[in-house]
Design a protein around this motif. Sequence first.
Motif, PDB file in Angstrom:
ATOM      1  N   TYR A 122       0.863  -1.154  -0.091  1.00 63.37           N
ATOM      2  CA  TYR A 122      -0.042   0.141  -0.013  1.00 63.37           C
ATOM      3  C   TYR A 122       0.889   1.228  -0.166  1.00 63.37           C
ATOM      4  CZ  TYR A 122      -3.102   3.758   1.574  1.00 63.37           C
ATOM      5  OH  TYR A 122      -3.543   5.071   1.597  1.00 63.37           O
ATOM      6  N   THR A 126       1.313   4.141  -3.100  1.00 64.33           N
ATOM      7  CA  THR A 126       0.726   5.197  -2.836  1.00 64.33           C
ATOM      8  C   THR A 126       1.640   6.398  -2.681  1.00 64.33           C
ATOM      9  OG1 THR A 126       0.370   4.900  -0.423  1.00 64.33           O
ATOM     10  CG2 THR A 126      -1.438   4.512  -1.890  1.00 64.33           C
ATOM     11  N   SER A 135      -2.742   8.950  -4.548  1.00 68.51           N
ATOM     12  CA  SER A 135      -3.719   7.919  -4.321  1.00 68.51           C
ATOM     13  C   SER A 135      -3.223   6.685  -5.191  1.00 68.51           C
ATOM     14  CB  SER A 135      -4.945   8.504  -5.248  1.00 68.51           C
ATOM     15  OG  SER A 135      -5.068   8.512  -6.610  1.00 68.51           O
ATOM     16  N   GLU A 137      -4.890   5.043  -7.523  1.00 67.85           N
ATOM     17  CA  GLU A 137      -5.056   5.073  -8.895  1.00 67.85           C
ATOM     18  C   GLU A 137      -4.065   6.017  -9.704  1.00 67.85           C
ATOM     19  OE1 GLU A 137      -8.508   3.842  -6.602  1.00 67.85           O
ATOM     20  OE2 GLU A 137      -7.311   5.837  -6.591  1.00 67.85           O
ATOM     21  N   ASP A 163      -6.088  -5.712  -2.675  1.00 64.45           N
ATOM     22  CA  ASP A 163      -5.817  -5.552  -1.056  1.00 64.45           C
ATOM     23  C   ASP A 163      -5.486  -4.408  -0.906  1.00 64.45           C
ATOM     24  OD1 ASP A 163      -5.940  -8.204  -0.537  1.00 64.45           O
ATOM     25  OD2 ASP A 163      -3.911  -8.927  -1.028  1.00 64.45           O
ATOM     26  N   LEU A 165      -6.407  -1.529  -2.731  1.00 66.07           N
ATOM     27  CA  LEU A 165      -7.498  -0.640  -2.620  1.00 66.07           C
ATOM     28  C   LEU A 165      -8.415  -0.905  -1.336  1.00 66.07           C
ATOM     29  CD1 LEU A 165      -8.825  -0.885  -6.374  1.00 66.07           C
ATOM     30  CD2 LEU A 165      -7.490   0.969  -5.117  1.00 66.07           C
ATOM     31  N   ALA A 166      -8.472  -2.089  -0.686  1.00 64.06           N
ATOM     32  CA  ALA A 166      -9.250  -2.512   0.423  1.00 64.06           C
ATOM     33  C   ALA A 166      -8.642  -1.619   1.749  1.00 64.06           C
ATOM     34  CB  ALA A 166      -9.100  -3.808   0.606  1.00 64.06           C
ATOM     35  N   ASP A 168      -6.824   1.010   1.345  1.00 64.71           N
ATOM     36  CA  ASP A 168      -6.901   2.436   1.228  1.00 64.71           C
ATOM     37  C   ASP A 168      -8.358   2.919   1.673  1.00 64.71           C
ATOM     38  OD1 ASP A 168      -5.833   5.073   0.138  1.00 64.71           O
ATOM     39  OD2 ASP A 168      -7.816   4.754  -1.216  1.00 64.71           O
ATOM     40  N   GLU A 169      -9.442   2.020   1.424  1.00 64.18           N
ATOM     41  CA  GLU A 169     -10.640   2.273   1.866  1.00 64.18           C
ATOM     42  C   GLU A 169     -10.780   2.202   3.690  1.00 64.18           C
ATOM     43  OE1 GLU A 169     -15.035   0.765   1.103  1.00 64.18           O
ATOM     44  OE2 GLU A 169     -13.939   0.813  -0.207  1.00 64.18           O
ATOM     45  N   ARG A 170      -9.977   1.141   4.022  1.00 64.23           N
ATOM     46  CA  ARG A 170     -10.112   1.244   5.386  1.00 64.23           C
ATOM     47  C   ARG A 170      -9.671   2.206   6.059  1.00 64.23           C
ATOM     48  NH1 ARG A 170      -7.105  -3.892   8.671  1.00 64.23           N
ATOM     49  NH2 ARG A 170      -7.685  -3.225  10.731  1.00 64.23           N
ATOM     50  N   ARG A 172      -9.243   5.193   5.175  1.00 67.98           N
ATOM     51  CA  ARG A 172     -10.119   6.551   5.352  1.00 67.98           C
ATOM     52  C   ARG A 172     -11.029   6.713   6.258  1.00 67.98           C
ATOM     53  NH1 ARG A 172      -9.897   8.655  -0.082  1.00 67.98           N
ATOM     54  NH2 ARG A 172      -8.998   7.120  -1.549  1.00 67.98           N
ATOM     55  N   GLY A 173     -11.587   5.369   6.827  1.00 62.36           N
ATOM     56  CA  GLY A 173     -12.278   5.248   8.035  1.00 62.36           C
ATOM     57  C   GLY A 173     -11.796   5.356   9.565  1.00 62.36           C
TER      58      GLY A 173
END
Length: 197
Positions: A122, A126, A135, A137, A163, A165-166, A168-170, A172-173
């Motif tokens: 990750y 990034t 990001s 992307e 993995d 992207l998952a 990255d989303e995690r 963010r929270g």
Amino acid sequence: MSRRILADARAVFYAIATPQMVAHAAVISSRAGEVAARLGLDDDHQDLCAAVGLVHDIGKAAQVRKTGFHQLDGALYVEPTLGPRVAGLVAHHSGASTEAKMRGIELPYPREESDVAVVLDYCDLTTLPSGRPISPEERRADIDVRHGADSPGPRALSSIWADVLALDERLRGLVPQRPSGLAPGIEVAEPVGAASS
């Protein structure tokens, strides 16, 4: 696991690192330790993430190059000092397992499937070579442009992309647990010829 791993990684890395290597790796090291903390990994695993983040691309150094596959060259170089676990993480980072198969290269280390491996991928995917966070992307587009989207390295990213992207989303929270910035003892030199962001 000894907390000494990060100090040992710094000694190995800064003995041969070029300014271009430092710009990318020092930021990844700091970010990897921070991400590990945000995920609730213990201190030893935070240090391991930071250590592997620092040395992950050491195989790009001219004096380390043996096979021309930087992940393997780096792993072989760091193993005597940092051990087989760090060597394995370096050997397999950022889709290298898949890329090695495409190129007919055998990696003599088992691939670790762990939070540490995902954190390394990750952070690598990034962070631009200049050290600027970006990001996933945008980083993938950057890699495609620099290496060609059809070459093995960029194609191999598909094997780990879900993995990345998952995570990255995690992230963010999650609320950061400590201020962003370089971990103590990490130095960043301005890359030679780098354009300012």
